[in-house]
Write a protein that holds these residues in place. Sequence first.
Motif, PDB file in Angstrom:
ATOM      1  N   ILE A 181       0.862  -1.195   0.000  1.00 31.07           N
ATOM      2  CA  ILE A 181       0.000   0.000   0.000  1.00 31.07           C
ATOM      3  C   ILE A 181       0.894   1.238   0.000  1.00 31.07           C
ATOM      4  CG2 ILE A 181      -1.787   1.297   1.266  1.00 31.07           C
ATOM      5  CD1 ILE A 181      -2.781  -1.380   0.061  1.00 31.07           C
ATOM      6  N   ALA A 182       0.706   2.064  -1.038  1.00 28.53           N
ATOM      7  CA  ALA A 182       1.608   3.201  -1.250  1.00 28.53           C
ATOM      8  C   ALA A 182       1.362   4.352  -0.279  1.00 28.53           C
ATOM      9  CB  ALA A 182       1.473   3.692  -2.681  1.00 28.53           C
ATOM     10  N   LEU A 183       2.471   5.001   0.090  1.00 28.93           N
ATOM     11  CA  LEU A 183       2.450   6.224   0.893  1.00 28.93           C
ATOM     12  C   LEU A 183       2.496   7.428  -0.047  1.00 28.93           C
ATOM     13  CD1 LEU A 183       5.433   5.196   3.208  1.00 28.93           C
ATOM     14  CD2 LEU A 183       3.020   4.707   3.594  1.00 28.93           C
ATOM     15  N   LYS A 193       1.750   7.861  -4.049  1.00 26.46           N
ATOM     16  CA  LYS A 193       1.063   7.032  -5.044  1.00 26.46           C
ATOM     17  C   LYS A 193       1.621   7.143  -6.456  1.00 26.46           C
ATOM     18  CE  LYS A 193      -2.285   6.103  -2.014  1.00 26.46           C
ATOM     19  NZ  LYS A 193      -2.344   4.799  -1.339  1.00 26.46           N
ATOM     20  N   TYR A 194       1.423   6.068  -7.191  1.00 26.32           N
ATOM     21  CA  TYR A 194       1.671   6.021  -8.637  1.00 26.32           C
ATOM     22  C   TYR A 194       0.326   6.234  -9.323  1.00 26.32           C
ATOM     23  CZ  TYR A 194       1.382   2.851 -12.774  1.00 26.32           C
ATOM     24  OH  TYR A 194       1.103   2.272 -13.983  1.00 26.32           O
ATOM     25  N   TRP A 195       0.205   7.314 -10.085  1.00 21.70           N
ATOM     26  CA  TRP A 195      -1.035   7.546 -10.829  1.00 21.70           C
ATOM     27  C   TRP A 195      -0.679   8.311 -12.109  1.00 21.70           C
ATOM     28  CZ3 TRP A 195      -5.280   4.927 -10.415  1.00 21.70           C
ATOM     29  CH2 TRP A 195      -6.446   5.352 -11.065  1.00 21.70           C
ATOM     30  N   SER A 254      -5.596  -7.799  -5.553  1.00 19.60           N
ATOM     31  CA  SER A 254      -4.444  -6.962  -5.792  1.00 19.60           C
ATOM     32  C   SER A 254      -3.649  -7.451  -6.982  1.00 19.60           C
ATOM     33  CB  SER A 254      -3.576  -6.966  -4.548  1.00 19.60           C
ATOM     34  OG  SER A 254      -2.291  -6.528  -4.868  1.00 19.60           O
ATOM     35  N   SER A 255      -3.517  -6.570  -7.961  1.00 18.96           N
ATOM     36  CA  SER A 255      -2.673  -6.923  -9.094  1.00 18.96           C
ATOM     37  C   SER A 255      -1.213  -6.874  -8.646  1.00 18.96           C
ATOM     38  CB  SER A 255      -2.918  -5.964 -10.254  1.00 18.96           C
ATOM     39  OG  SER A 255      -2.727  -4.642  -9.832  1.00 18.96           O
ATOM     40  N   ALA A 256      -0.931  -6.174  -7.536  1.00 15.68           N
ATOM     41  CA  ALA A 256       0.454  -6.052  -7.070  1.00 15.68           C
ATOM     42  C   ALA A 256       0.999  -7.409  -6.631  1.00 15.68           C
ATOM     43  CB  ALA A 256       0.546  -5.047  -5.931  1.00 15.68           C
ATOM     44  N   GLY A 259       3.475  -6.204 -15.766  1.00 15.65           N
ATOM     45  CA  GLY A 259       2.156  -6.772 -15.518  1.00 15.65           C
ATOM     46  C   GLY A 259       1.246  -5.773 -14.826  1.00 15.65           C
ATOM     47  N   SER A 260       1.817  -5.085 -13.850  1.00 14.23           N
ATOM     48  CA  SER A 260       1.097  -4.064 -13.097  1.00 14.23           C
ATOM     49  C   SER A 260       2.146  -3.210 -12.414  1.00 14.23           C
ATOM     50  CB  SER A 260       0.207  -4.762 -12.062  1.00 14.23           C
ATOM     51  OG  SER A 260      -0.171  -3.856 -11.055  1.00 14.23           O
ATOM     52  N   GLY A 261       2.059  -1.897 -12.578  1.00 12.12           N
ATOM     53  CA  GLY A 261       3.101  -1.021 -12.046  1.00 12.12           C
ATOM     54  C   GLY A 261       3.404  -1.274 -10.577  1.00 12.12           C
ATOM     55  N   SER A 262       2.357  -1.326  -9.759  1.00 13.53           N
ATOM     56  CA  SER A 262       2.569  -1.456  -8.317  1.00 13.53           C
ATOM     57  C   SER A 262       3.183  -2.810  -7.944  1.00 13.53           C
ATOM     58  CB  SER A 262       1.250  -1.242  -7.559  1.00 13.53           C
ATOM     59  OG  SER A 262       0.270  -2.142  -8.018  1.00 13.53           O
ATOM     60  N   ALA A 263       3.096  -3.797  -8.843  1.00 21.27           N
ATOM     61  CA  ALA A 263       3.699  -5.117  -8.574  1.00 21.27           C
ATOM     62  C   ALA A 263       5.214  -5.019  -8.437  1.00 21.27           C
ATOM     63  CB  ALA A 263       3.337  -6.104  -9.681  1.00 21.27           C
ATOM     64  N   SER A 264       5.815  -4.016  -9.079  1.00 20.82           N
ATOM     65  CA  SER A 264       7.277  -3.866  -8.993  1.00 20.82           C
ATOM     66  C   SER A 264       7.693  -3.683  -7.533  1.00 20.82           C
ATOM     67  CB  SER A 264       7.751  -2.686  -9.841  1.00 20.82           C
ATOM     68  OG  SER A 264       7.256  -1.477  -9.304  1.00 20.82           O
ATOM     69  N   ARG A 265       6.829  -3.024  -6.737  1.00 14.78           N
ATOM     70  CA  ARG A 265       7.182  -2.753  -5.338  1.00 14.78           C
ATOM     71  C   ARG A 265       7.013  -3.981  -4.444  1.00 14.78           C
ATOM     72  NH1 ARG A 265       3.625   2.324  -5.947  1.00 14.78           N
ATOM     73  NH2 ARG A 265       2.186   0.872  -4.962  1.00 14.78           N
ATOM     74  N   SER A 266       6.128  -4.927  -4.854  1.00 15.14           N
ATOM     75  CA  SER A 266       5.863  -6.102  -4.010  1.00 15.14           C
ATOM     76  C   SER A 266       6.977  -7.145  -4.061  1.00 15.14           C
ATOM     77  CB  SER A 266       4.531  -6.761  -4.402  1.00 15.14           C
ATOM     78  OG  SER A 266       3.465  -6.134  -3.728  1.00 15.14           O
ATOM     79  N   GLY A 299     -10.777   0.421 -14.120  1.00 14.69           N
ATOM     80  CA  GLY A 299      -9.475  -0.132 -13.740  1.00 14.69           C
ATOM     81  C   GLY A 299      -8.438   0.978 -13.608  1.00 14.69           C
ATOM     82  N   SER A 300      -7.348   0.700 -12.886  1.00 13.18           N
ATOM     83  CA  SER A 300      -6.375   1.760 -12.633  1.00 13.18           C
ATOM     84  C   SER A 300      -5.668   2.218 -13.914  1.00 13.18           C
ATOM     85  CB  SER A 300      -5.371   1.338 -11.566  1.00 13.18           C
ATOM     86  OG  SER A 300      -4.874   0.058 -11.812  1.00 13.18           O
ATOM     87  N   ALA A 301      -5.353   1.288 -14.810  1.00 14.58           N
ATOM     88  CA  ALA A 301      -4.635   1.692 -16.032  1.00 14.58           C
ATOM     89  C   ALA A 301      -5.479   2.663 -16.862  1.00 14.58           C
ATOM     90  CB  ALA A 301      -4.264   0.468 -16.853  1.00 14.58           C
ATOM     91  N   PHE A 341      -5.972   5.965   0.498  1.00 17.72           N
ATOM     92  CA  PHE A 341      -6.908   5.186  -0.315  1.00 17.72           C
ATOM     93  C   PHE A 341      -6.301   4.947  -1.696  1.00 17.72           C
ATOM     94  CE2 PHE A 341      -9.267   7.669   2.726  1.00 17.72           C
ATOM     95  CZ  PHE A 341     -10.282   6.838   3.171  1.00 17.72           C
ATOM     96  N   ASP A 342      -6.426   3.714  -2.188  1.00 15.07           N
ATOM     97  CA  ASP A 342      -5.990   3.423  -3.556  1.00 15.07           C
ATOM     98  C   ASP A 342      -7.161   3.618  -4.523  1.00 15.07           C
ATOM     99  OD1 ASP A 342      -3.347   3.032  -3.031  1.00 15.07           O
ATOM    100  OD2 ASP A 342      -3.522   0.883  -2.716  1.00 15.07           O
ATOM    101  N   ALA A 343      -7.179   2.850  -5.603  1.00 12.34           N
ATOM    102  CA  ALA A 343      -8.258   3.003  -6.578  1.00 12.34           C
ATOM    103  C   ALA A 343      -9.497   2.244  -6.100  1.00 12.34           C
ATOM    104  CB  ALA A 343      -7.796   2.502  -7.937  1.00 12.34           C
ATOM    105  N   GLY A 344     -10.014   2.666  -4.951  1.00 10.51           N
ATOM    106  CA  GLY A 344     -11.180   2.027  -4.357  1.00 10.51           C
ATOM    107  C   GLY A 344     -11.518   2.721  -3.054  1.00 10.51           C
TER     108      GLY A 344
HETATM  109  O1  PMV Z   1      -0.441  -1.181 -10.292  1.00 12.96           O
HETATM  110  P1  PMV Z   1      -1.714  -0.597 -10.796  1.00 12.96           P
HETATM  111  O2  PMV Z   1      -1.718  -0.423 -12.261  1.00 12.96           O
HETATM  112  O3  PMV Z   1      -2.913  -1.366 -10.293  1.00 12.96           O
HETATM  113  O4  PMV Z   1      -1.867   0.894 -10.158  1.00 12.96           O
HETATM  114  C1  PMV Z   1      -1.930   1.130  -8.792  1.00 12.96           C
HETATM  115  C2  PMV Z   1      -2.335   2.523  -8.520  1.00 12.96           C
HETATM  116  C3  PMV Z   1      -2.641   2.843  -7.059  1.00 12.96           C
HETATM  117  O5  PMV Z   1      -2.921   1.684  -6.311  1.00 12.96           O
HETATM  118  C4  PMV Z   1      -3.872   3.738  -7.026  1.00 12.96           C
HETATM  119  C5  PMV Z   1      -1.494   3.625  -6.401  1.00 12.96           C
HETATM  120  C6  PMV Z   1      -0.252   2.845  -6.061  1.00 12.96           C
HETATM  121  O6  PMV Z   1       0.834   3.435  -6.150  1.00 12.96           O
HETATM  122  O7  PMV Z   1      -0.350   1.673  -5.650  1.00 12.96           O
END
Ligand code: PMV
Length: 333
Positions: free
Chosen positions: A11-13, A15-17, A105-107, A137-144, A192-194, A285-288
């Motif tokens: 969970i981002a502090l 955010k990526y948007w 979570s796509s992350a 696959g999903s931007g936020s997955a890079s952080r997981s 969706g977030s994308a 809050f994320d995309a929800g």
């Molecule tokens: O990884 P994605 O494409 O689902 O985008 C995530 C976007 C946010 O959850 C809203 C913010 C973030 O940095 O996780």
Amino acid sequence: MKATALANSNIALIKYWGRRDDELVLPANSSISFTMDEQLSTKTTVEFANGLASDDVYLDGRKATEKEYARVVSFLDLVRAKAGVKLKAKVVSQNTFPKSAGLASSASGFAALAAAASKALGLGLDGKGLSMLARRGSGSASRSIFGGCVEWHAGKKKDGSDCYAEQISPPSKWKDLRNIIALSSMEEKHIGSAAGMGITAKTSSLYAARLKSVGKRLVEMRKAVRKRNFEAMAPIIMRDSDSMHATMLDSWPPIVYLNETSFRIMREVLALNQSKGKYAAAYTFDAGPNAHIYTTAKYAEEIKRMLAELPGVMKIIECKIGEGIRFSEEHLF
Ligand code: PMV
């Protein structure tokens, strides 16, 4: 040619948007997150084999939908291209939380898939390489890929070679930190977030202002994380979430993820901080609409009691800070 990996959500502090490149999934700004514990995790087994006519994908005990299938297959295509093979794969993935719980979570999903698929094909990627693969696959997955506090560097290069995630503080330093999650909706998000971030970048006049202000928040957040100063982190966490949701509402058509319960929780957290005379908690809050309340162990019970009394709160989960990806010999098939 079979491998199993586990990854937790994050969970981002900050955010990526918004992206600077859609195809390579290069973000417009760097982001910082905490990786959650095993309560929010995905386990995935991938096997590439001769004799499979097509890819086969199962998620949470059922066949993937057409949309999910297409996303997994195009990711597998990337891994196959990297390894120089054409073999089809069987993918079985299991979340520790129900997909319908609004926490899908796509992350964690793409981090586990990247780790399992690349290991199955013997790609030998390190954490940095895995984060760059998972990102596709999903931007936020890079952080997981990593545990603890993680920064995903936006980078500047066109080819994305400087765009990767790295751990900036290990989970052992954050034993006292909690994320209290308040679920107020079990529905799938309406956009969706994308797609959502694309609309924001194109139509919101506030978006440029967000990108301008996020740089300063990143500098302050890195400093606060280094000093493990929750009181310094809290206002930045809340302001970055507010900034992202403001650009969403300013988009056309407007993107509204927050519901009445989300706003009620924001007010309650602000009131709690006021009553303590310090930053005891921070909402994000994320995309929800589900609230993530970062706090320390000391205030966890009080916050859970407050949430339990609020109309619209369906479930409360108390998460600790967790580890990055793990491999397992206990395959799902
Ligand atoms: O990884 P994605 O494409 O689902 O985008 C995530 C976007 C946010 O959850 C809203 C913010 C973030 O940095 O996780």
